[in-house]
Design an enzyme around this catalytic site. Structure first.
Site, PDB file in Angstrom:
ATOM      1  N   ARG A 135       0.954  -1.178   0.030  1.00 17.90           N
ATOM      2  CA  ARG A 135       0.059  -0.048   0.138  1.00 17.90           C
ATOM      3  C   ARG A 135       0.694   1.377  -0.145  1.00 17.90           C
ATOM      4  NH1 ARG A 135      -3.053  -3.934   1.599  1.00 17.90           N
ATOM      5  NH2 ARG A 135      -1.018  -4.660   2.673  1.00 17.90           N
ATOM      6  N   THR A 136       1.658   1.192   0.975  1.00 21.58           N
ATOM      7  CA  THR A 136       2.522   2.440   1.093  1.00 21.58           C
ATOM      8  C   THR A 136       3.291   3.001  -0.366  1.00 21.58           C
ATOM      9  OG1 THR A 136       2.752   2.195   3.352  1.00 21.58           O
ATOM     10  CG2 THR A 136       4.168   3.771   2.522  1.00 21.58           C
ATOM     11  N   LYS A 178      26.416  -3.297  -0.786  1.00 16.79           N
ATOM     12  CA  LYS A 178      28.186  -3.261  -1.035  1.00 16.79           C
ATOM     13  C   LYS A 178      28.605  -2.541   0.510  1.00 16.79           C
ATOM     14  CE  LYS A 178      27.894  -2.591  -5.899  1.00 16.79           C
ATOM     15  NZ  LYS A 178      28.309  -1.594  -6.650  1.00 16.79           N
ATOM     16  N   ARG A 180      11.442   3.790   3.221  1.00 14.78           N
ATOM     17  CA  ARG A 180      11.092   2.985   4.123  1.00 14.78           C
ATOM     18  C   ARG A 180      12.504   2.322   4.667  1.00 14.78           C
ATOM     19  NH1 ARG A 180       6.137  -1.072   4.467  1.00 14.78           N
ATOM     20  NH2 ARG A 180       5.157   0.651   5.128  1.00 14.78           N
ATOM     21  N   HIS A 202       5.286   5.723  11.604  1.00 12.00           N
ATOM     22  CA  HIS A 202       4.789   5.900  10.010  1.00 12.00           C
ATOM     23  C   HIS A 202       3.721   7.008  10.104  1.00 12.00           C
ATOM     24  CE1 HIS A 202       3.516   4.308   6.190  1.00 12.00           C
ATOM     25  NE2 HIS A 202       3.312   3.033   6.560  1.00 12.00           N
TER      26      HIS A 202
HETATM   27  C1  NCD Z   1       2.072  -1.298   8.050  1.00 17.98           C
HETATM   28  C2  NCD Z   1       3.501  -1.135   8.072  1.00 17.98           C
HETATM   29  O1  NCD Z   1       4.390  -1.176   7.304  1.00 17.98           O
HETATM   30  O2  NCD Z   1       4.016  -0.626   9.288  1.00 17.98           O
HETATM   31  N1  NCD Z   1       1.638  -1.472   6.690  1.00 17.98           N
HETATM   32  C3  NCD Z   1       1.134  -0.335   5.989  1.00 17.98           C
HETATM   33  O3  NCD Z   1       1.993   0.588   5.746  1.00 17.98           O
HETATM   34  N2  NCD Z   1       0.000  -0.059   5.721  1.00 17.98           N
HETATM   35  C4  NCD Z   1       1.662  -2.414   9.100  1.00 17.98           C
HETATM   36  C5  NCD Z   1       2.048  -3.723   8.893  1.00 17.98           C
HETATM   37  O4  NCD Z   1       3.020  -4.139   8.448  1.00 17.98           O
HETATM   38  O5  NCD Z   1       1.490  -4.599   9.870  1.00 17.98           O
END
Ligand code: NCD
Length: 314
Positions: free
Chosen positions: A63-64, A93, A114, A142
């Site tokens: 999703r993100t 590396k 991320r 997040h």
């Molecule tokens: C979450 C995450 O990556 O923190 N997912 C997301 O971004 N919607 C939640 C999860 O991984 O459980």
């Protein structure tokens, strides 16, 4: 074209507390509404034209990453993407985060990142002239998820003050939980029920922050006792990847489950949210219940991320 100036000069997006300002939050919501409406008509503003964005992910994402990338493309921007940065970039590396960020600064106008280590977005921002957007930093935060979560609450129950929410599952490692709680602390008359086993209890710094903000909260291990009390049930996945001991994970992974029985016990207008992905904590048989809001929530993420990219890069 709607070219209103924003009140806050957002640069990096690192943590949820950056959005405690009520006016800023309202602007983001209005902008997301606007994007949604324009998208329906096929007339999204091309405000990211000429902008190049790196989507740099050290951890898995559906999703993100997709909502950010689609948001950028739909607004006329260009995306360069690595979905497993630790394997498919020079990080493999041994390159440091600092050098990686400095290098990306030479090529693009913003970095969506991320990372598996808490605090890394903050460190990246220290070495970056261009905006860093934290798309999740380990068990840390997040923030853009918290924005889409609170936007969803507004859309679904009509208000983001004066409501009650149960946050269920992995409160220790769940970064979406951490950011959401920080954001809720800036709202008025919110009651938070923190539901988890002791081993997945919310970290102490959050307890301190909740107390300092004067937010009402209760901690419990018993989901049953809060079901009929809340407007929102925010369910989370036990974060398997953060456990050192997989036996420990196995013991608690199925502790809470939202199923048809649960749906009978909640109020008529209580909504079920989940940042997704879900594993076993929500029975797919409740997906068709109109109170199950998690896929609408995922969709809202697209518009919130359009709004954010527009604010930062326009
Ligand atoms: C979450 C995450 O990556 O923190 N997912 C997301 O971004 N919607 C939640 C999860 O991984 O459980």
């Amino acid at each position: 074209m709607f070219r209103k100036k924003y009140t806050n000069n957002l640069k990096h997006i690192i943590e949820a507390k950056q959005f405690s300002n009520r006016k800023l939050l309202k602007e983001i919501f209005n902008r997301a509404d606007y994007m949604k409406e324009k998208d329906k008509k096929g007339k999204l503003p091309q405000s990211l034209k000429g902008k190049r964005i790196a989507s740099f992910f050290y951890e898995e994402s559906t999703r993100t990453r997709f909502s950010f990338e689609v948001a950028a493309l739909a607004l006329g921007g260009k995306i360069v993407s690595t979905e497993k940065a630790s394997q498919f970039s020079s990080v493999a590396k041994g390159e440091t985060l600092k050098d990686t960020i400095r290098t990306l600064n030479c090529y693009v106008h913003a970095i969506i990142m991320r990372h598996n280590i808490e605090g890394s977005a903050k460190i990246a921002a220290q070495y970056s002239r261009i905006p860093i957007i934290n798309a999740g930093d380990g068990k840390g935060e997040h923030p853009t998820q918290a924005l889409l979560d609170i936007y969803t609450i507004k859309k679904e129950i009509g208000r983001i003050d004066n409501f009650s929410i149960a946050i269920i599952g992995d409160l220790k490692y769940g970064r979406t939980v951490h950011s959401l709680i920080y954001l809720l602390e800036s709202r008025k008359r919110v009651k938070i029920y923190l539901v988890s086993p002791k081993v997945l209890k919310i970290p102490e710094e959050h307890i301190n922050s909740l107390i300092a903000s004067g937010t009402y909260f209760e901690e419990t291990e018993n989901l049953g006792e809060v079901l009929d009390k809340v407007d929102v049930l925010y369910v989370t996945r036990v974060q398997k990847e953060r456990f050192d001991n997989q036996k420990e994970y196995e013991k608690i992974k199925d502790l809470y489950k939202v199923d048809k029985e649960t749906m009978k016990k909640i109020k008529e207008n209580t909504i079920i949210m989940h940042p997704l992905p879900r594993v076993t904590e929500i029975d797919p048989r409740v997906d068709t219940d109109p109170r199950s809001a998690y896929f609408r929530q995922a969709k809202n993420g697209l518009y919130i991320r359009m709004a954010l990219l527009d604010m930062i890069l326009r």
